[in-house]
Every structure is written in C-alpha cells, then in structure tokens.
Design a protein around this motif. Sequence first.
Motif, PDB file in Angstrom:
ATOM      1  N   ALA A  23       0.837  -1.201   0.000  1.00  0.00           N
ATOM      2  CA  ALA A  23       0.000   0.000   0.000  1.00  0.00           C
ATOM      3  C   ALA A  23       0.872   1.251   0.000  1.00  0.00           C
ATOM      4  O   ALA A  23       0.531   2.252  -0.635  1.00  0.00           O
ATOM      5  CB  ALA A  23      -0.924  -0.007   1.209  1.00  0.00           C
ATOM      6  N   ALA A  27       0.792   4.215  -2.807  1.00  0.00           N
ATOM      7  CA  ALA A  27       0.504   5.593  -2.394  1.00  0.00           C
ATOM      8  C   ALA A  27       1.594   6.567  -2.824  1.00  0.00           C
ATOM      9  O   ALA A  27       1.369   7.774  -2.832  1.00  0.00           O
ATOM     10  CB  ALA A  27       0.331   5.652  -0.880  1.00  0.00           C
ATOM     11  N   ASN A  39      -4.291  13.162   8.007  1.00  0.00           N
ATOM     12  CA  ASN A  39      -5.616  13.794   8.069  1.00  0.00           C
ATOM     13  C   ASN A  39      -5.575  15.114   8.838  1.00  0.00           C
ATOM     14  O   ASN A  39      -6.460  15.412   9.633  1.00  0.00           O
ATOM     15  CB  ASN A  39      -6.649  12.847   8.676  1.00  0.00           C
ATOM     16  N   GLU A  58      -8.813   0.109   5.851  1.00  0.00           N
ATOM     17  CA  GLU A  58      -9.788   0.393   4.798  1.00  0.00           C
ATOM     18  C   GLU A  58     -10.207   1.859   4.705  1.00  0.00           C
ATOM     19  O   GLU A  58     -11.043   2.201   3.881  1.00  0.00           O
ATOM     20  CB  GLU A  58     -11.027  -0.495   4.936  1.00  0.00           C
ATOM     21  N   ASP A  59      -9.660   2.730   5.551  1.00  0.00           N
ATOM     22  CA  ASP A  59      -9.944   4.168   5.466  1.00  0.00           C
ATOM     23  C   ASP A  59      -8.871   4.832   4.614  1.00  0.00           C
ATOM     24  O   ASP A  59      -7.692   4.512   4.746  1.00  0.00           O
ATOM     25  CB  ASP A  59      -9.930   4.826   6.852  1.00  0.00           C
ATOM     26  N   THR A  60      -9.263   5.764   3.762  1.00  0.00           N
ATOM     27  CA  THR A  60      -8.282   6.514   2.987  1.00  0.00           C
ATOM     28  C   THR A  60      -7.757   7.648   3.853  1.00  0.00           C
ATOM     29  O   THR A  60      -8.532   8.432   4.396  1.00  0.00           O
ATOM     30  CB  THR A  60      -8.899   7.066   1.692  1.00  0.00           C
ATOM     31  N   THR A  62      -5.133  10.969   4.314  1.00  0.00           N
ATOM     32  CA  THR A  62      -4.355  12.017   3.653  1.00  0.00           C
ATOM     33  C   THR A  62      -3.106  12.221   4.493  1.00  0.00           C
ATOM     34  O   THR A  62      -3.188  12.604   5.653  1.00  0.00           O
ATOM     35  CB  THR A  62      -5.162  13.319   3.554  1.00  0.00           C
ATOM     36  N   GLN A  75      -2.161  10.027  -0.666  1.00  0.00           N
ATOM     37  CA  GLN A  75      -3.384   9.356  -0.218  1.00  0.00           C
ATOM     38  C   GLN A  75      -3.047   7.874  -0.073  1.00  0.00           C
ATOM     39  O   GLN A  75      -2.505   7.282  -1.004  1.00  0.00           O
ATOM     40  CB  GLN A  75      -4.512   9.524  -1.240  1.00  0.00           C
ATOM     41  N   ALA A  76      -3.371   7.287   1.074  1.00  0.00           N
ATOM     42  CA  ALA A  76      -3.066   5.882   1.300  1.00  0.00           C
ATOM     43  C   ALA A  76      -4.216   5.213   2.048  1.00  0.00           C
ATOM     44  O   ALA A  76      -4.858   5.829   2.892  1.00  0.00           O
ATOM     45  CB  ALA A  76      -1.784   5.746   2.116  1.00  0.00           C
ATOM     46  N   THR A  77      -4.444   3.948   1.717  1.00  0.00           N
ATOM     47  CA  THR A  77      -5.445   3.138   2.402  1.00  0.00           C
ATOM     48  C   THR A  77      -4.748   1.924   2.993  1.00  0.00           C
ATOM     49  O   THR A  77      -4.316   1.041   2.259  1.00  0.00           O
ATOM     50  CB  THR A  77      -6.550   2.687   1.433  1.00  0.00           C
TER      51      THR A  77
END
Length: 78
Positions: A23, A27, A39, A58-60, A62, A75-77
């Motif tokens: 991931a 990203a 965030n 599972e949340d994106t 910032t 942006q990473a999940t």
Amino acid sequence: GMLYVNGRQVLIPRVDVVQPGSAAERAGFLKGDIVVSINGRELKGFAELQRIVGTSAEDTLTIVVDRNGERITLQATP
C-alpha cells in the motif's frame, strides 16, 4: 532529595523501506520520507503513526510527508 529527570525517546516517523506491491508503494511513499501529518493531525512520533494507521484499516488517509525539505501530500489506504 534529588530529582532525576530522564528524557523520553521519540522515534521519527521516517520511511525506511517500501515493499514492492505494498500500500505504501501504491501511495507513492519513498525511502527517507518523513511523515509530518495524517488527516491534518501533526504527528509527535512513530508510535502515533502506528496507532493511527493500525486503527484505520480500509480508510483513505491524507498523509503529508517531508521529502528532502518539500512537503508532499499522499493518499493511502492501509
């Protein structure tokens, strides 16, 4: 009596390795990036980074990183 105060060790949230296909690679993270905020919340150390990422499956997110003195938003999940 004497009072002895010992400083608290804080690890810098620096990216040491980016695994191929991870991931982090998707990203856009690069080795040496320092995570500044997630965030909009400024990080105080690596433990805080682990806590936020660990509870955000599972949340994106910032994520702002410092890359050689330049601030870059990713942006990473997890």
